[in-house]
Design an enzyme around this catalytic site. Structure first.
Site, PDB file in Angstrom:
ATOM      1  N   ILE A  68       0.839  -1.206   0.000  1.00  0.00           N
ATOM      2  CA  ILE A  68       0.000   0.000   0.000  1.00  0.00           C
ATOM      3  C   ILE A  68       0.871   1.251   0.000  1.00  0.00           C
ATOM      4  CG2 ILE A  68      -1.760   1.289   1.304  1.00  0.00           C
ATOM      5  CD1 ILE A  68      -2.330  -1.515   2.720  1.00  0.00           C
ATOM      6  N   CYS A  69       0.491   2.232  -0.826  1.00  0.00           N
ATOM      7  CA  CYS A  69       1.152   3.535  -0.785  1.00  0.00           C
ATOM      8  C   CYS A  69       0.177   4.525  -0.137  1.00  0.00           C
ATOM      9  CB  CYS A  69       1.508   3.990  -2.202  1.00  0.00           C
ATOM     10  SG  CYS A  69       2.363   5.570  -2.214  1.00  0.00           S
ATOM     11  N   LEU A  70       0.405   4.816   1.140  1.00  0.00           N
ATOM     12  CA  LEU A  70      -0.463   5.737   1.880  1.00  0.00           C
ATOM     13  C   LEU A  70       0.392   6.467   2.905  1.00  0.00           C
ATOM     14  CD1 LEU A  70      -3.376   6.739   2.549  1.00  0.00           C
ATOM     15  CD2 LEU A  70      -3.544   4.847   4.165  1.00  0.00           C
TER      16      LEU A  70
END
Length: 208
Positions: free
Chosen positions: A103-105
């Site tokens: 995940i890119c967050l």
């Protein structure tokens, strides 16, 4: 020896404080009467650092009707370090790897704050499903489709939801793997391990 002993005592106290906080957080995020659509609970009762989370796909998005499983690992430095999260259910989204579930967050990286909780992190993931950020992608191919061909993106994301994230599709997948001679428990474990990708799950079971 005395200094080491002192350091160990401090560490034990810190771990105990974190465990108290985790127990409180898990109570909050494990409630069955909660309507937020996010849940998390330990895989095993005696280990609060490995959690199994779920997120309901938000209404009005291609993920509606899906239930997404999230693997959560709580680091030793928590809450000063963010929890490590990844999607176990395959999903078509610019900020989530279609291969690994990474995940890119920002709040799971440099924007994390000790004031945040497991529940707020899961709610942020749910919000990410509502409003993808193709400018900061985890999966370049998906982001390209999102920007250049939104209609095709929506269609693909919806298809993946039907294929991998619907409860009925999961039961069907377990049934199909069982038809190949595997027991339901092993079939479910293998499918969860490989994001409900039947081919990968069967290959894994055959190689065991």
């Amino acid at each position: 020896g005395i200094i080491q002993c002192h350091i160990n005592n401090i560490l034990i106290r810190k771990m105990a404080q974190v465990d108290v906080r985790l127990q409180k957080e898990l109570k909050e995020v494990g409630r069955t009467d909660d309507t937020s659509g996010v849940r998390a609970k330990p895989y095993k009762d005696d280990n609060m650092r490995k959690l199994h989370g779920t997120i309901k796909g938000p209404q009005g998005t291609p993920y509606e009707g899906g239930l997404y499983e999230i693997g959560i690992v709580i680091p030793i430095q928590y809450p000063f370090e963010p929890p490590k999260m990844k999607f176990l259910t395959k999903i078509w989204h610019p900020n989530i790897s279609s291969q690994t579930g990474a995940i890119c967050l920002d709040i799971l990286k440099d924007q994390w704050s000790p004031a945040l909780t497991i529940k707020t992190a899961l709610l942020s993931l749910q919000a990410l499903l509502c409003s993808p950020e193709p400018g900061d992608p985890q999966d370049a191919e998906v982001a390209r489709m999102y920007k250049n061909d939104k209609q095709n993106f929506d269609r693909t994301a919806k298809f993946w939801t039907e294929m991998y994230a619907k409860e009925t599709s999961k039961d069907d997948a377990v049934g199909r793997v069982c038809d190949m001679g595997f027991d339901p428990e092993s079939a479910k474990i293998a499918l969860e391990k490989y994001g409900w990708d039947e081919t990968a799950a069967v290959n894994y079971l055959l190689g065991m």
